[in-house]
Every structure is written in structure tokens, then in C-alpha cells.
Design an enzyme around this catalytic site. Structure first.
Site, mmCIF file in Angstrom:
data_model
loop_
_atom_site.group_PDB
_atom_site.id
_atom_site.type_symbol
_atom_site.label_atom_id
_atom_site.label_comp_id
_atom_site.label_asym_id
_atom_site.label_seq_id
_atom_site.Cartn_x
_atom_site.Cartn_y
_atom_site.Cartn_z
ATOM 1 N N CYS A 21 0.829 -1.204 0.000
ATOM 2 C CA CYS A 21 0.000 0.000 0.000
ATOM 3 C C CYS A 21 0.874 1.270 0.000
ATOM 4 O O CYS A 21 2.044 1.216 0.373
ATOM 5 C CB CYS A 21 -0.939 0.019 1.207
ATOM 6 S SG CYS A 21 -0.132 0.423 2.771
ATOM 7 N N CYS A 24 2.861 2.189 3.265
ATOM 8 C CA CYS A 24 4.009 1.304 3.517
ATOM 9 C C CYS A 24 5.134 1.625 2.551
ATOM 10 O O CYS A 24 6.314 1.543 2.897
ATOM 11 C CB CYS A 24 3.595 -0.157 3.410
ATOM 12 S SG CYS A 24 2.720 -0.739 4.882
ATOM 13 N N CYS A 113 -2.930 -4.693 1.606
ATOM 14 C CA CYS A 113 -1.478 -4.543 1.581
ATOM 15 C C CYS A 113 -0.790 -5.793 2.097
ATOM 16 O O CYS A 113 -1.188 -6.363 3.119
ATOM 17 C CB CYS A 113 -1.068 -3.338 2.435
ATOM 18 S SG CYS A 113 0.715 -3.122 2.596
ATOM 19 N N CYS A 116 1.298 -4.446 5.656
ATOM 20 C CA CYS A 116 0.607 -4.014 6.884
ATOM 21 C C CYS A 116 -0.746 -4.682 7.062
ATOM 22 O O CYS A 116 -1.418 -4.460 8.069
ATOM 23 C CB CYS A 116 0.452 -2.494 6.912
ATOM 24 S SG CYS A 116 -0.754 -1.847 5.752
ATOM 25 N N ASP A 339 -8.413 -9.739 64.170
ATOM 26 C CA ASP A 339 -9.383 -10.821 64.040
ATOM 27 C C ASP A 339 -10.810 -10.270 64.013
ATOM 28 O O ASP A 339 -11.047 -9.116 64.366
ATOM 29 C CB ASP A 339 -9.256 -11.785 65.222
ATOM 30 C CG ASP A 339 -7.964 -12.596 65.164
ATOM 31 O OD1 ASP A 339 -7.532 -13.089 66.221
ATOM 32 O OD2 ASP A 339 -7.401 -12.712 64.051
#
Lengths: 522, 143
Positions: A21, A24, A113, A116, A339
Site C-alpha cells: 500500500c 508502507c 497490503c 501491513c 481478628d
């Protein structure tokens, strides 16, 4: 700010052809301009294609940019608003789509893509961002600053590696080198695009992406580097991101290329956004509590799913805090505990509550006071004071208080054989009495067997009658008072019983003070 | 020869303390204890019992008939005290070795014999199998 130059051309061509893409592609060309990545997907695609096309038309056109001979530079800058772009009404004019032979390609289905897997495609676009904001706003948080974290499927590291090797090879042909660190990281580019679109007022938004189709792509690394993939108890898959990254660092280039297609294959589907999660950092509330009931445990007493005693100190305090802070859960800690049948008097016992993932975090001192009042009005079994917001160091203070600080007690003691005032007077003179206490029988089922040395610093007796007296004591942290009185079958030595040479038992115990000067008194 | 196991079990949150019951011969008038021996066989001494951690790892496991100790009296008699319950041996009372008198003076408290932790699953059935004080007295009367 760098932009695409002549040397990038073969890379752009190669990556575009193999299904990568535009964003990228920019990453692998080391383009560092954040604004560029924020341009709409379609525009980037168009510009890249123009960039390539211009190479073919080079001979035909006149180089208009005289400043940069000999290569023609295409500036892929798009600023948000330019004066020229506004029409006479002041509205931003739409950038007209160019009608040319490329239009047909642009309007076709966007290929996922191969690097990615769609993260820098679909998941940067305005629709997805809107989804994230919607999720955040509907969860109704109050916050100051935010952290955006992204979780990517491990196979992305593998694909990134393959793409890098491809690009490195191509650049090698031009006599150029490309270091892994020069490439813009996918996560970084993603955050460049997303951050400005998210409101400044978020806290932590985390998005988890997955791509089931390619999940098995990184499995080959297990045969290549088996010692990177050890099965861990709580993890579903051995192929965690860290393990994959470690293996990629180890594996040799030729081995990698043997097992993984370079360039990476084009996937059929986009990534899926599995989870969009919102998380606020924990807040800490501290204070001191008094306990006036002899029938209230500190923590809920539940055996086999059945509640043995109603309520508990921690629930009575936390329930109001949980409501006000709108938290998911809480963790209660205190400087020691008493307690069920023991009261806590005096200044009370310090406690700290961690509120996990609170929706509200801003409270004024007035509001905290009001909250304290609400808690105190709701129950006569406990009361709190000095309620305040604190930092995480609170927990350390609790521990310190529990293990190091002295406590004072008041015990009502019974003896089998008669006593006179003179018989118990000597107790007042005993200082720093050393005890050896074996783990009391009453807790032995859940504690390890051990002997504890503890010190009774001072004692003060108050005669009541022939069989009763009250004893005030100041002791080291971790001393078992009840066992000191009755001797626990001779397993605590000495004891009041052994000191008085009688059988003694404890009828009532109160904590008079917990000698910790934290949290600060309000 | 039938032996009534004269053992008391004081149970609290699953922990059992084994002591001599009041009708035990050793607690009758005139008996003097000459020795108490936790070495019950050539290979096994209850004194060597070592436990670690919450789950009491390493404990000697006891069955109902496991001997805890052997006690001799001055008239030549020897009595074996048996566990009578199943579970892990947590500790034996070493105080009675140095001071046998407390075994007879305070048999239900400082003169206890041993502490045993039964298995979680078995603790309920064990408690139910015990006799109450009243039931114990009834059994004694029938003898």
C-alpha cells in the site's frame, strides 16, 4: 522533510507491483513527513502512480523546477487549508479528481497490503477513528492525558522483514544500502496518523489487531529458532510478538528467504480490530479505619461459596469508593489486620485502596471529606478518618507499617486460680520480654510451621477481681497476642499463663493503637 | 484384646491436636511415667518429622493405626499412642520429653501428643467419626 526522489522510483514500482500500500511504500522510502501519511489513501495512491507515470513522460515534459536539476521532483505535500483552496464563501474547496486513465484503477477494490495487512489502509481512515472515539466516549471516562497503544499480530514482523529484504536487494542494484532502522516503523506511522484525530483528552486507548488468515506464517520460525519459542503457562499461543521479534533477530537471511516468500504474498482479507479497550491508570485512596464490631471480618469470609459472616471492613469502605470513582475493581491493603472479634480503637489502622480502571479521577479535598462522611454515616461498625488520594507508594507504606511498627493492645484476661493485686503487679516491671511463638494452631492450616521471636516492650496491668484483670501491652509487629495470653498448648513461651503459673485465657482484645504516622493526618 | 483408643481430638479449622483422653490408663492415679519414646521403629522417629511451606510438604503421613509414641510407666507397662486419624504429622510435642509431668498434669493442653492435619477432603468425615464427650463417657460405662 524528505520526499520521493529518483532513487526511490524502482522501489516504489517494485512495491506497488507486489501489492504494497502507498503508506508502507512511503515507509520503505524512509519518508519522515508525518503530514504526508495523513493524506487520504486515494490521494496517496494517485500521487504515487503519477510519480511513476512521470518517469515515462520525462522526455516529453519540460522540467519546470529549475532549482533541482537533473531529476524532476514531485512534491507530495498536501496542506490542510490553503488560501487558494477557499472559494469566495470561505469554504474548503474539494480537490477535483483528475480524469485520466488511472481513474479506473483507483476506483477498483483496494487490495489488502501485503505488508501491513490493512492497518495503514482501512484502520487509519476516519470511520475507524470515529469508532474508537465512540467507544471511548460511551464508556464515559474522566481523564487528563492519554496513551494510545496498538497491538499488532506477530506475523507483521515477518512480513516487514521480507519486504525489507526485497527493498534492500533492489537498492543494492543501485549501489545503495538500506538499514533496517532507516525505515519508518509501522506502529510509528500508524500513531502519526491516528493521534491528531483522537481528542487531546484521552487516557489509554488500546487497539488489538489480528489477522487470522496469516496467523501461521510465523510458525516456520519455530523450526529455525526453536529456543525462542518456549510454551508459557498463561499464553494461548507460543508465537508472541516478542518471541517472533527475537527469532527474526537470530535467523540468517538465507534461512529466512528459504522459508518465507519475498515479496510477501497478497492477503485476501484485511486485519480485524479485535479489541478496542479503554483503561485508566489506577488511583490510590488511603485513610485510617476504626472497627467497633466484634463480629466483622476484615475481608469477606466465604467458605464453599457460602458467606459465613455478613460484610467485612474492606467492603464497607470500598463500596462507596467504587461507586464514586466508578472503578472496575479494588485491592484493599492495610498495615496489619485484626481478628473478627477484635476492635480497633484509637487513631485507627492505616489502609490503602487501589481503585482499578476508575472512570473518575479528579476529586477535591472537599469531595473527599464528603466521601468520608458518607462512609461514616453508612455504618456504625466502622469509621474512617484522614481519607485522601495518595500515590502508589502507599502500598509500600502499608507493608512497612505491618512489619516494622509497634502496636498497643488492651486485653481482658481470665485466670482459673484466684489472683490478688500483688500477683500481677510484677508484669508492669517486665520490659522487652522475648517470646518464642510457634505458628498458632488456629492458623496452622494455612501458614507454614515456624517459630517467631517477638518482643513485648511494656505491660501495664489493671486488677479487676479474683479471676480477671486487664492488661495493656505494647508489642513488636507480628506478635500473636491471644497466644501470648493462653500459651497455645505451650507453643508460645513464655505466656501470661506460664508467668502467673495459672491457666489464663483471653476474653476480649482491643487494638489501642497502630504506631504508624502515615497517611498524613488531615 | 480390644483396645479402646483413648485419644482426644481437638479440632479447629481442620487442625487436630491429639491428646490422651481422661480414661487413659496413664492418667489414672499411681502411674509414673518413666520414658516417652518417639522412635517408633528402626527407621522412623517422629522427632525427625520436618514440614515446609503452607501445604506442610515432607510431613510423615499417618494412618489410623500409625503409632505416635511409646510411653513406659514405672510398673513395667508400655503404652503405644496411636494416631487414630489419617493425615500429615505436623509436629510432636517435645515438651513432654523434657517434662513428662505435664503429660499427666495437663493432658488436654500443654501435655498434648501431636498435631495432625488431615487431608482437606477427609476432614469433615473425620470430625463426624469422633465421639463427643458424652458419647465417650457412655462407652466407658458400658465396659
Amino acid at each position: 522533510m524528505s520526499s520521493l526522489t529518483e532513487k526511490d522510483r524502482p522501489i516504489v514500482q517494485l512495491l506497488l507491483n507486489t501489492g504494497t500500500c502507498p503508506r508502507c511504500i512511503l515507509r520503505f522510502c524512509c519518508v519522515g513527513s508525518q503530514t504526508l501519511y495523513r493524506c487520504p489513501y486515494k490521494d496517496l495512491m494517485k500521487d504515487l502512480k503519477e510519480f511513476l507515470k512521470n518517469n515515462q513522460e520525462k522526455e516529453d515534459t519540460v522540467c519546470s523546477d529549475v532549482v533541482d536539476p537533473p531529476c524532476k521532483r514531485i512534491r507530495l505535500e498536501h496542506t490542510e487549508k490553503q488560501p487558494d483552496d477557499l472559494n469566495h464563501n470561505g469554504a474548503l474547496q474539494q480537490i477535483p479528481s483528475v480524469i485520466n486513465e488511472n481513474t479506473a484503477v483507483e476506483n477498483s477494490v483496494i487490495e489488502v497490503c501485503n505488508v501491513c495487512l490493512g492497518i495503514l489502509q482501512e484502520f487509519c481512515e476516519i470511520d475507524f477513528v470515529k469508532k474508537v472515539c465512540q467507544k471511548v466516549n460511551s464508556a464515559d471516562y474522566q481523564f487528563t492525558s492519554f496513551v494510545f497503544s496498538v497491538s499488532l499480530p506477530p506475523q507483521l514482523s515477518v512480513r516487514e522483514r521480507a519486504a525489507w529484504l526485497l527493498v534492500k536487494q533492489e537498492m543494492g542494484k543501485l549501489g545503495l544500502s538500506l538499514a533496517k532502522d532507516d525505515i519508518v516503523q509501522l506502529k510509528e506511522a500508524y500513531k502519526w496518523i491516528i493521534h491528531p484525530q483522537l481528542s487531546e483528552d484521552l487516557f489509554e486507548v488500546s487497539v488489538v489487531f489480528a489477522h487470522p488468515e496469516t496467523d501461521e506464517e510465523c510458525h516456520f520460525l519455530a523450526t529455525a529458532c526453536p529456543d525462542c519459542f518456549k510454551p508459557a503457562k498463561n499464553k494461548q499461543s507460543v508465537f508472541t510478538r516478542m518471541a517472533v521479534i527475537k527469532a527474526l533477530e537470530k535467523i540468517k537471511e538465507d534461512d529466512f528467504l528459504k522459508h518465507f516468500p519475498c515479496p510477501p504474498s497478497s492477503p485476501k482479507n484485511l486485519c480485524v480490530a479485535l479489541e478496542i479497550q479503554c483503561n485508566n491508570g489506577a488511583v490510590f485512596v488511603a485513610g485510617r479505619y476504626n472497627k467497633y464490631s466484634r463480629n466483622l471480618p476484615q475481608t469477606p469470609w466465604i467458605i464453599d461459596g457460602e458467606r459465613k459472616l455478613e460484610s467485612s471492613v474492606e467492603e464497607l469502605i470500598s463500596e462507596h469508593l467504587m461507586a464514586k470513582f466508578k472503578a472496575d475493581s479494588f485491592n484493599f491493603s492495610s498495615s496489619g489486620r485484626e481478628d473478627v472479634d477484635v476492635r480497633t480503637l484509637g487513631n485507627g489502622r492505616p489502609f490503602a485502596i487501589e481503585l482499578v480502571n476508575p472512570r473518575r479521577i479528579h476529586f477535591t479535598a472537599e469531595e473527599m471529606k464528603g466521601l468520608q462522611q458518607t462512609i461514616n454515616n453508612s455504618s456504625d461498625k466502622i469509621q474512617v478518618r484522614d481519607l485522601q488520594l495518595v500515590t502508589r507508594e502507599a502500598i509500600g507504606r502499608m507493608k512497612e507499617g505491618e512489619e516494622e511498627k509497634t502496636k498497643t493492645y488492651s486485653a481482658l484476661i481470665w485466670t482459673d486460680k484466684a489472683i490478688r493485686k500483688e500477683d500481677i503487679a510484677f508484669l508492669d516491671d517486665i520490659k522487652e520480654l522475648k517470646l518464642d511463638q510457634k505458628t498458632p494452631l488456629r492458623v496452622l492450616h494455612r501458614r507454614p510451621l515456624a517459630v517467631r521471636c517477638r518482643i513485648i516492650h511494656t505491660m501495664k496491668s489493671e486488677y479487676i477481681d479474683e479471676h480477671h484483670f486487664r492488661l495493656h501491652l505494647k508489642t513488636q509487629a507480628g506478635t500473636y497476642i491471644k497466644e501470648f495470653v493462653h500459651g497455645d498448648f505451650g507453643r508460645t513461651k513464655p505466656s501470661i499463663g506460664s508467668l502467673l503459673n495459672r491457666t489464663a485465657d483471653i476474653l476480649e482484645l482491643d487494638v489501642e493503637s497502630v504506631d504508624v504516622d502515615w497517611p498524613p493526618t488531615l | 484384646f480390644s483396645q479402646l483408643q483413648h485419644n482426644n481430638f481437638i479440632s479447629c479449622c481442620r487442625i487436630c491436636v491429639i491428646t490422651l483422653a481422661e480414661a487413659h490408663p496413664l492418667l489414672q492415679n499411681g502411674k509414673t511415667i518413666t520414658s516417652i519414646n518417639y522412635q517408633i521403629s528402626a527407621n522412623c522417629s517422629r522427632l525427625q518429622n520436618k514440614v515446609s511451606g503452607k501445604s506442610k510438604r515432607g510431613a510423615q503421613f499417618l494412618t489410623e493405626l500409625a503409632p505416635l509414641c511409646r510411653i513406659s510407666s514405672s510398673d513395667g507397662e508400655e503404652y503405644t499412642v496411636y494416631s487414630c486419624i489419617r493425615g500429615r504429622l505436623i509436629e510432636v510435642n517435645e515438651n513432654i520429653l523434657s517434662n513428662p509431668a505435664i503429660l499427666q498434669e495437663k493432658p488436654s493442653t500443654e501435655g498434648y501428643i501431636a498435631v495432625v492435619l488431615p487431608k482437606f477432603e477427609e476432614s469433615k468425615s473425620i470430625t463426624q467419626g469422633l465421639l463427643t464427650q458424652k458419647e465417650y463417657e457412655e462407652v466407658l460405662l458400658k465396659r
